[in-house]
Design an enzyme around this catalytic site. Structure first.
Site, PDB file in Angstrom:
ATOM      1  N   SER A 142       0.828  -1.202   0.000  1.00 33.19           N
ATOM      2  CA  SER A 142       0.000   0.000   0.000  1.00 33.19           C
ATOM      3  C   SER A 142       0.865   1.255   0.000  1.00 33.19           C
ATOM      4  O   SER A 142       1.956   1.264   0.575  1.00 33.19           O
ATOM      5  CB  SER A 142      -0.897  -0.014   1.242  1.00 33.19           C
ATOM      6  OG  SER A 142      -1.848   1.011   1.196  1.00 33.19           O
ATOM      7  N   PRO A 143       0.372   2.343  -0.626  1.00 32.36           N
ATOM      8  CA  PRO A 143       1.115   3.604  -0.555  1.00 32.36           C
ATOM      9  C   PRO A 143       1.186   4.099   0.884  1.00 32.36           C
ATOM     10  O   PRO A 143       0.153   4.224   1.551  1.00 32.36           O
ATOM     11  CB  PRO A 143       0.298   4.549  -1.443  1.00 32.36           C
ATOM     12  CG  PRO A 143      -1.057   3.931  -1.547  1.00 32.36           C
ATOM     13  CD  PRO A 143      -0.861   2.458  -1.434  1.00 32.36           C
TER      14      PRO A 143
ATOM     15  N   CYS B 206       3.206   7.114   3.153  1.00 33.63           N
ATOM     16  CA  CYS B 206       4.132   8.245   3.190  1.00 33.63           C
ATOM     17  C   CYS B 206       5.221   7.999   4.227  1.00 33.63           C
ATOM     18  O   CYS B 206       4.939   7.631   5.369  1.00 33.63           O
ATOM     19  CB  CYS B 206       3.383   9.536   3.501  1.00 33.63           C
ATOM     20  SG  CYS B 206       2.366  10.124   2.137  1.00 33.63           S
TER      21      CYS B 206
ATOM     22  N   GLN C  66       2.168   6.964  -7.486  1.00 29.84           N
ATOM     23  CA  GLN C  66       0.981   7.683  -7.025  1.00 29.84           C
ATOM     24  C   GLN C  66       1.294   9.176  -6.992  1.00 29.84           C
ATOM     25  O   GLN C  66       2.201   9.613  -6.289  1.00 29.84           O
ATOM     26  CB  GLN C  66       0.557   7.219  -5.626  1.00 29.84           C
ATOM     27  CG  GLN C  66      -0.764   7.843  -5.173  1.00 29.84           C
ATOM     28  CD  GLN C  66      -1.070   7.592  -3.712  1.00 29.84           C
ATOM     29  OE1 GLN C  66      -0.481   8.229  -2.836  1.00 29.84           O
ATOM     30  NE2 GLN C  66      -1.979   6.660  -3.441  1.00 29.84           N
TER      31      GLN C  66
ATOM     32  N   TYR D 102      -7.086  15.633   0.436  1.00 35.69           N
ATOM     33  CA  TYR D 102      -6.096  16.397  -0.307  1.00 35.69           C
ATOM     34  C   TYR D 102      -6.792  17.194  -1.419  1.00 35.69           C
ATOM     35  O   TYR D 102      -8.027  17.235  -1.492  1.00 35.69           O
ATOM     36  CB  TYR D 102      -4.996  15.480  -0.834  1.00 35.69           C
ATOM     37  CG  TYR D 102      -4.222  14.790   0.280  1.00 35.69           C
ATOM     38  CD1 TYR D 102      -3.698  15.537   1.336  1.00 35.69           C
ATOM     39  CD2 TYR D 102      -4.036  13.416   0.300  1.00 35.69           C
ATOM     40  CE1 TYR D 102      -2.997  14.930   2.372  1.00 35.69           C
ATOM     41  CE2 TYR D 102      -3.345  12.797   1.328  1.00 35.69           C
ATOM     42  CZ  TYR D 102      -2.832  13.553   2.365  1.00 35.69           C
ATOM     43  OH  TYR D 102      -2.146  12.948   3.395  1.00 35.69           O
TER      44      TYR D 102
ATOM     45  N   ARG E  82      -7.314   6.761  -6.428  1.00 37.30           N
ATOM     46  CA  ARG E  82      -7.632   6.501  -5.016  1.00 37.30           C
ATOM     47  C   ARG E  82      -8.698   7.488  -4.576  1.00 37.30           C
ATOM     48  O   ARG E  82      -8.570   8.692  -4.803  1.00 37.30           O
ATOM     49  CB  ARG E  82      -6.384   6.639  -4.143  1.00 37.30           C
ATOM     50  CG  ARG E  82      -6.693   6.585  -2.649  1.00 37.30           C
ATOM     51  CD  ARG E  82      -5.462   6.410  -1.780  1.00 37.30           C
ATOM     52  NE  ARG E  82      -5.313   4.998  -1.408  1.00 37.30           N
ATOM     53  CZ  ARG E  82      -4.604   4.577  -0.367  1.00 37.30           C
ATOM     54  NH1 ARG E  82      -3.957   5.434   0.407  1.00 37.30           N
ATOM     55  NH2 ARG E  82      -4.518   3.289  -0.087  1.00 37.30           N
TER      56      ARG E  82
ATOM     57  N   GLY F 268      -0.559  -2.206   4.329  1.00 35.78           N
ATOM     58  CA  GLY F 268       0.440  -1.217   4.687  1.00 35.78           C
ATOM     59  C   GLY F 268       1.296  -1.658   5.846  1.00 35.78           C
ATOM     60  O   GLY F 268       2.415  -2.127   5.679  1.00 35.78           O
ATOM     61  N   ARG F 269       0.760  -1.553   7.064  1.00 31.78           N
ATOM     62  CA  ARG F 269       1.554  -1.867   8.259  1.00 31.78           C
ATOM     63  C   ARG F 269       2.129  -3.280   8.249  1.00 31.78           C
ATOM     64  O   ARG F 269       3.265  -3.469   8.696  1.00 31.78           O
ATOM     65  CB  ARG F 269       0.707  -1.630   9.512  1.00 31.78           C
ATOM     66  CG  ARG F 269       0.405  -0.143   9.758  1.00 31.78           C
ATOM     67  CD  ARG F 269      -0.471   0.049  10.994  1.00 31.78           C
ATOM     68  NE  ARG F 269      -0.734   1.456  11.256  1.00 31.78           N
ATOM     69  CZ  ARG F 269      -1.742   2.140  10.732  1.00 31.78           C
ATOM     70  NH1 ARG F 269      -2.581   1.538   9.895  1.00 31.78           N
ATOM     71  NH2 ARG F 269      -1.915   3.420  11.018  1.00 31.78           N
TER      72      ARG F 269
END
Length: 771
Positions: free
Chosen positions: A404-405, A407, A481, A562, A610, A703-704
């Site tokens: 997963s993206p 940051c 992305q 965003y 997304r 992700g995690r």
């Protein structure tokens, strides 16, 4: 101690039994508005695990219940002309009337005072130390003390009615029947010889088309006998206050007010589709009894009960909520092959998964596995769903796992550093089919924080080129992305205060409207047409650089509050021009950006978007908006929707839990008819297999788990014996060793799961009604 219990259902009676047994000097009174042998409904259901709890709590009542039940081990799903039978479940059905009479008898023998045919209120028991309100889902006591308990009610849209029949069953059976009016569902189980429960359910549109609202009980029963003529096998439907209703999901902020406590459905209801209403009620009684057995004054014991019991109740309610939503949207899955449809029925509440079904019904799982493989390009029938390939335009990924993206906030002037090379390199070598970069910004003032990566100069492009080449050498695909922070820009690094404004060095920010994220955040400037043209040009320039880097896919970030998301949500878009108002207008600028990028990005390379499918806030994006957004991007050439939620406004109230964002991915995939990627509290390979097999998403982003284990997919491949996962040749010896040990570990784990299953409470073979 003086205990008054208002409500003589299973919860109230069971609590009375437990307290009187262990506190024989207590004066325990149960007051019930109905007569002792009244019953509304037909049967109740308990699992083997619940029966274990009953046996431990009070063996005499357990023996009485198990001496009067009908037991089955199988669940059967009958739909679309096919019948699928899945064993290893372990349930019993018991007549509600019989259950009440058994509990009444046990209570009397212990010395509990029972009063019937009397309405009661807490003030009737002024000398009581404890007053228990167990007066059901429509609890007058809860409603009278609303200020103290703060209940909420969610009235669900589907209509249902409890009926019965003389048709015997040897399995808990779901019938799905399509007619011109729509789809009708029957939840059926036997609860005593010659008697079975039939819970009838349908969606509101089908209910109206069938004219059921104008029918009385007898007319409804006759109509449903025509619907389920084949399934009833010549038997009739029986009614008993079988009125059509909508299910009320009840939650209470508090369960206790002074000496008064709510028990059972009065404090929390769970949808009938998981058969947990009576289970919850009686387990509440066990929990309240244990709280008192731990000693202390009444206030202490009641606090102990609520704090100790709430988590389990909320978990059960969550499972029930997920299950009921599946039934509300059954039309969404009706196009599935019968086996895949049945798999969805079995896994709808998330309690049963791919691995648990593999233990219970390996033949059924094999059938589903082959169906998933048949849909995949070059599908592999011997591989579980997680390891089936997937294609978007000219890009094929080897499996359904996506990094997963995430940051990292570790760039220097937008340039990815050695940290990023190692970070993405490690995950590229870990076996995942696709890597998605963190949100990468097309201009310096598009960044969230000073540590965000960019794609506006040669140094950034060169750094990304190394990362992409590294991923390709490892056998992974990688997507870029692109996103613009908008009103959430010029903020601190996450670990210094997520979304908090920079104290110094901030840059001017833009948004759809001049609304700050926090009240103390920088106020963004409402974008002008000139701003829009500049931002579009910056996105195009960044995409061209991404193409030069060799990225396989391009994703446009339109989520999480965003810039582009701020146009989509009515909470952040208050514009009065053609870019504000209805969803068609709010979509205008994000679509302009997407279409411009799609024209630049090669036709053989896919693009994804997304989105935040809900804002988790009143007045935010609706499901209808989300579907309109997905349709619009699909029609503009989008190949995949990456489905996230929230982070639009600072005061949102998300409902977290395992796979908590999956329902929106499911909705978009099966209603908008396009590929989706799901994300959000997905942590295991078992969950990935379950999601893909149930047709709820095409790709699964984690992700995690990938932060903790870059080789998540490689370890899963070893667990399932899938040897064709990509691994650098330098790691081949390690891979071989991993597969040897993983095979043994998986067999040991499966054996532990077999042993950990609750003991069967099956009696002699199920009796049948005399002919």
């Amino acid at each position: 101690m003086r205990i008054a219990i208002i409500g003589g259902g299973p919860a109230g009676l069971y609590f009375a039994i437990l307290m009187k047994r262990d506190m024989p000097k207590a004066h325990v009174t149960v007051v019930e508005r109905n007569r002792p042998d009244d019953t509304f409904g037909f049967g109740v259901v308990f699992s083997d695990a619940t029966l274990d709890a009953f046996k431990e709590a009070d063996e005499p009542s357990y023996r009485a219940i198990t001496g009067s039940f009908a037991y089955w081990d199988d669940i059967e799903v009958v739909a679309k002309g096919a019948r699928h039978r899945i064993g290893g479940n372990g349930f019993c059905g018991c007549s509600r009337r019989t259950l009440l009479l058994l509990l009444q008898d046990r209570a009397r023998r212990l010395g509990v005072e029972l009063e019937f045919g009397r309405e009661a209120q807490p003030e009737d028991f002024r000398d009581a130390d404890l007053v228990v309100a167990a007066d059901g889902i429509n609890s007058p006591i809860r409603e009278h003390f609303r200020e103290e308990f703060r209940p909420t009610l969610d009235l669900r849209p589907n209509r249902f009615a409890w009926m019965g029949s003389t048709r015997p069953f040897d399995a808990f059976t779901f019938f799905f029947k399509e007619r011109t009016e729509g789809i009708f569902i029957a939840h059926c189980y036997q609860y005593q010889p010659g008697r079975s429960t039939w819970v009838m359910e349908t969606d509101p549109e089908t209910f109206v088309r069938a004219g059921l609202g104008a029918m009385d009980e007898a007319e409804s029963a006759r109509f449903l006998e025509s619907v389920f003529r084949e399934e009833l096998q010549g038997h009739r439907l029986i009614t008993n206050r079988s009125h059509w209703r909508r299910f009320p999901t009840i939650r209470c902020e508090r369960w206790v007010s002074g000496r008064l406590v709510l028990l059972g459905d009065a404090k929390a209801s769970a949808h009938f589709s998981i058969g947990s209403g009576t289970k919850l009620a009686m387990e509440d009684a066990i929990g309240l009894h244990r709280a008192f057995m731990a000693r202390g004054d009444v206030a202490t014991c009641l606090r102990r009960y609520e704090s100790g019991r709430r988590e389990e109740v909320e978990k059960t309610q969550h499972a029930a909520d997920v299950s009921l939503v599946w039934f509300e949207h059954v039309r969404r899955f009706w196009h599935f092959a019968p086996a895949r449809f049945a798999f969805g029925v079995m896994t709808r509440s998330k309690a049963i998964t791919w691995d648990s079904l593999l233990l219970r019904a390996p033949g059924f799982v094999r059938e589903v596995q082959e169906l998933v493989a048949a849909e995949a390009p070059g599908g592999k029938p011997d591989n579980p769903p997680m390891f089936q390939p997937f294609r978007l335009r000219g890009m094929e990924v080897a499996n359904r796992v996506v990094v997963s993206p995430m940051c990292m906030y570790s760039a220097e002037e937008g340039v990815p550093t050695d940290f990023h090379l190692i970070h993405y390199g490690a995950r590229s070598m870990g076996g995942a089919g696709l890597i998605v970069t963190e949100m990468t910004c097309p201009a310096p003032d598009a960044r969230i924080t000073p540590g965000c990566t960019g794609m506006w100069n040669d140094a950034q492009q060169a750094a990304w080129t190394r990362i992409v080449a590294n991923a390709h050498r490892a056998g992974a695909r990688i997507a870029l992305q692109l996103g613009h922070a908008g009103r959430k820009g010029a903020t601190r690094l996450m670990w210094d205060g997520m979304d908090q404004p920079l104290e110094e060095g901030a840059w001017p920010i833009l948004s759809a409207s001049a609304i700050p994220y926090f009240p103390h955040s920088q106020v963004p400037r409402e974008m002008t047409q000139e701003d829009m043209e500049r931002v579009k040009a910056e996105f195009v320039a960044a995409a061209r650089r991404g193409l030069e880097c060799g990225f396989d896919m391009l994703e446009l970030h339109c989520a999480h509050g965003y810039l582009l998301a701020s146009f989509l949500s009515p909470l952040t878009n208050h514009r009065a021009d053609e870019y504000g108002g209805p969803v068609e207008n709010r979509l205008r600028f994000p679509l302009e950006v997407f279409r411009t990028l799609r024209a630049e990005w090669p036709a053989d390379r896919p693009m994804s978007v997304r989105i935040s499918a809900t804002d988790w806030a009143d007045g935010g994006i609706s499901d209808a908006d989300t579907l309109a957004i997905a349709h619009a991007f699909r029609d503009a050439g989008c190949d995949l929707i990456d489905v996230s939620t929230g982070q639009t406004v600072h005061d949102a109230l998300p409902s977290y839990g395992r796979m908590f964002q999956l329902p929106w991915a499911d909705m978009i995939r099966n209603e908008a008819g396009m590929a989706v990627m799901c994300v959000g509290s997905i942590t295991t390979a078992d969950q990935v297999n379950t999601i893909v097999a149930a047709g709820r998403a095409d790709l699964v982003a984690l992700g995690r788990p990938h932060l903790a284990d870059p080789s998540f997919t490689l370890h899963a491949a070893a667990e399932y014996g899938v040897r064709d996962v990509a691994t650098p040749i330098q790691y081949e010896y390690g891979k071989q060793a991993l597969f040897r040990t993983a095979a043994r570990a998986r067999e040991e784990m499966m054996e532990l799961r077999r042993k950990a299953r609750p003991a069967s409470h099956a009696p002699a073979p199920l009796g049948r009604a005399a002919e």
